[in-house]
Design a protein around this motif. Structure first.
Motif, PDB file in Angstrom:
ATOM      1  N   MET A   1       0.793  -1.200   0.004  1.00  0.00           N
ATOM      2  CA  MET A   1      -0.031  -0.044  -0.006  1.00  0.00           C
ATOM      3  C   MET A   1       0.866   1.236  -0.150  1.00  0.00           C
ATOM      4  O   MET A   1       0.265   2.384  -0.679  1.00  0.00           O
ATOM      5  CB  MET A   1      -0.993   0.011   1.100  1.00  0.00           C
ATOM      6  N   GLU A   2       2.062   1.400   0.695  1.00  0.00           N
ATOM      7  CA  GLU A   2       2.851   2.342   0.601  1.00  0.00           C
ATOM      8  C   GLU A   2       3.537   2.677  -0.850  1.00  0.00           C
ATOM      9  O   GLU A   2       3.550   3.577  -1.225  1.00  0.00           O
ATOM     10  CB  GLU A   2       4.149   2.132   1.609  1.00  0.00           C
ATOM     11  N   ASP A   3       3.684   1.353  -1.435  1.00  0.00           N
ATOM     12  CA  ASP A   3       4.550   1.677  -2.853  1.00  0.00           C
ATOM     13  C   ASP A   3       3.366   2.249  -3.811  1.00  0.00           C
ATOM     14  O   ASP A   3       3.542   2.928  -4.777  1.00  0.00           O
ATOM     15  CB  ASP A   3       4.588  -0.003  -3.287  1.00  0.00           C
ATOM     16  N   VAL A   4       1.777   1.968  -3.346  1.00  0.00           N
ATOM     17  CA  VAL A   4       0.819   2.548  -4.333  1.00  0.00           C
ATOM     18  C   VAL A   4       1.096   4.255  -4.393  1.00  0.00           C
ATOM     19  O   VAL A   4       0.809   4.925  -5.304  1.00  0.00           O
ATOM     20  CB  VAL A   4      -0.532   2.042  -3.924  1.00  0.00           C
ATOM     21  N   VAL A   5       1.301   4.497  -3.109  1.00  0.00           N
ATOM     22  CA  VAL A   5       1.249   6.153  -2.840  1.00  0.00           C
ATOM     23  C   VAL A   5       2.545   6.621  -3.304  1.00  0.00           C
ATOM     24  O   VAL A   5       2.740   7.802  -3.829  1.00  0.00           O
ATOM     25  CB  VAL A   5       0.861   6.544  -1.179  1.00  0.00           C
TER      26      VAL A   5
END
Length: 485
Positions: free
Chosen positions: A395-399
């Motif tokens: 989820m951090e990578d998405v942002v």
């Protein structure tokens, strides 16, 4: 002569006993039926004969009472009515109550026996305590940020504190002012008819009573199920996923909105929301494990109350493999409320644990003495802690690198997932734009907020980037308001 007097005395005694029996029958055994009789206005007069207690947000009152001087003396008032309507509901002299005004009516109206140290005395004298207060869990700044962010668009926002389940924001637009339903004049009847006849449904609480296809935000659940089941052991390894992907047992091909999804890793597929990868993953995981993971997050729970009821989010367990593949990308029969998707993001942020959401911190007497408090909330393990660590990374990578860059907050760690949910006949409807996320400030030891945003009338451009462009900025504003010192 004495005999006649004795007979008359016995007859009078029997009449007296009959009167006492009849009085007991009416006042004890039939009292409730008389109280409930629509022709009996005494209960209504007593109910509205004193001010209701108040609903509090951030220590301030968002409700009040106005003395009308009429038989039904006190009329409900609301501060920032449209902002808090999905939480307060309405208290109407004609149409009853809704949401917190309904679920906490006993406290607010003064009829809850816990408001007095001598409830039996009140029962005997038919006296009524002064209305108590309901202290909510809402964060005033977060509620305002969500409402402002949605603006004139149809949609909803739900925000929770992952570690406790406290609901920080609950917004639905378009909204309405509950004060227009408070009184009993002809204007109240006209307002009721207008609100119920409005095609935009301003009285519908979209945050908890409307379910939507969650689209690609459901890939959080699918990824967690694949990791828990061991179908994926390395998030950076190729997934052996064709593009396009032929749905099992059919000749129907599923495609992607973006290029380069063939055989990519879970990390890349999550960043760019490759439908083909996640549809195949769902089919490989199987309906039993997919359904178990969805249930762990809260899907198919028909008993959730916050304290008023929440529409159940659903994951169909009686599907074939093709239907399961579509369900695993948030389509087919998969449906979710914004509150449910905030719980999904919150579970990732909270080490895989789902805290049952709640809206009432405590209830008090009118003097501020605590009547009841929320206490410790039940917890459910939605995924293995190690899986939650991986999901936080994804989820951090998405942002930072994917479709959710519009949710980034300087100095904070933010995880997110975009989604575009197609709907309507032949997917002809304007897609719903979704964004789910969580945020942790640089000085925080754990994530402080998890948010879900859905916008019904978003841009007609299809693809997950729509969620990133329309819904992510709203989520960012809500997260920033919570993280602000």
């Amino acid at each position: 002569m004495t005999r006649y007097i004795r007979r008359a005395a016995v007859f009078c005694a029997l009449l007296l006993v009959a009167l006492l029996v009849n009085a007991t029958r009416i006042q004890v055994f039939q009292a409730q039926s008389y109280d409930d009789n629509p022709a009996n206005r005494r209960s209504s007069v007593a109910r509205w004969g004193q001010p209701r207690g108040n609903i509090l947000v951030g220590g301030g009152k968002v409700t009040g009472s106005r003395d009308t001087g009429e038989q039904l003396r006190y009329e409900r008032t609301y501060a920032d009515g449209p902002l808090y309507a999905p939480v307060t509901g309405f208290a109407s002299q004609v149409y009853g109550t809704a949401f917190l005004e309904h679920s906490e009516d006993g406290v607010l109206s003064g009829t809850d026996p816990m408001l007095t140290p001598f409830p039996l005395w009140n029962d005997l004298t038919r006296a009524q305590s002064r209305g108590g207060n309901v202290v909510t869990t809402l964060d005033k700044a977060a509620q305002q940020a969500a409402y402002t962010g949605l603006g004139s668009r149809k949609g909803a926002v739900a925000a929770v504190e992952p570690s406790t389940g406290r609901i920080l924001a609950l917004v639905s637009t378009p909204s309405y002012d509950p004060a227009v339903l408070s009184g009993n004049a002809s204007a109240t009847e006209r307002s009721w008819a207008r609100l119920n006849g409005d095609p935009d449904k301003p009285m519908l609480n979209r945050a908890i009573r409307q379910t939507y296809p969650p689209g690609s935000t459901f890939k959080v659940v699918t990824a967690a199920a694949a990791l828990d089941a061991g179908v994926i052991t390395d998030v950076d390894a190729p997934t052996d996923s064709p593009a396009p992907y032929t749905l099992p047992g059919t000749t129907t091909s599923l495609t992607n909105e973006s290029e380069g999804c063939e055989d990519v890793s879970l990390r890349t597929a999550f960043e760019w929301s490759c439908n083909t990868v996640f549809a195949k993953l769902g089919a490989d995981v199987g309906v039993t494990d997919m359904a178990a993971t969805a249930k762990g997050f809260g899907f198919n729970d028909t008993g959730l109350r916050i304290p008023f009821s929440v529409a159940p989010s659903t994951f169909d367990t009686s599907v074939d493999k093709a239907q399961l593949a579509l369900s695993s990308i948030g389509q087919y029969n998969t449906r979710a409320t914004p509150l449910q998707m905030a719980m999904v993001a919150g579970a990732v942020a909270n080490g895989g644990q789902v805290r049952t959401p709640y809206l009432v911190e405590r209830t008090t007497t009118d003097d501020g003495d605590t009547v009841s408090s929320a206490g410790s909330r039940p917890v459910r393990q939605a995924m293995h802690p190690a899986t939650a660590v991986r999901m936080k990374e994804l989820m951090e990578d998405v942002v930072t690198e994917g479709t959710g860059t519009n949710a980034a907050i300087p100095g904070a760690t933010v995880g997110g997932k975009t989604g575009t949910a197609q709907h309507g006949l032949g997917n002809s409807g304007t897609p719903y734009a979704w964004f789910v996320s969580w945020a942790q400030g640089e000085r925080d030891i754990e994530p402080k907020v998890a948010v879900a945003v859905v916008v019904e009338d978003a841009s007609a451009v299809r693809g997950d980037i729509t969620g990133g462009g329309v819904a992510a900025p709203i989520a960012r504003a809500v997260m920033q308001s919570v993280l602000a010192p």
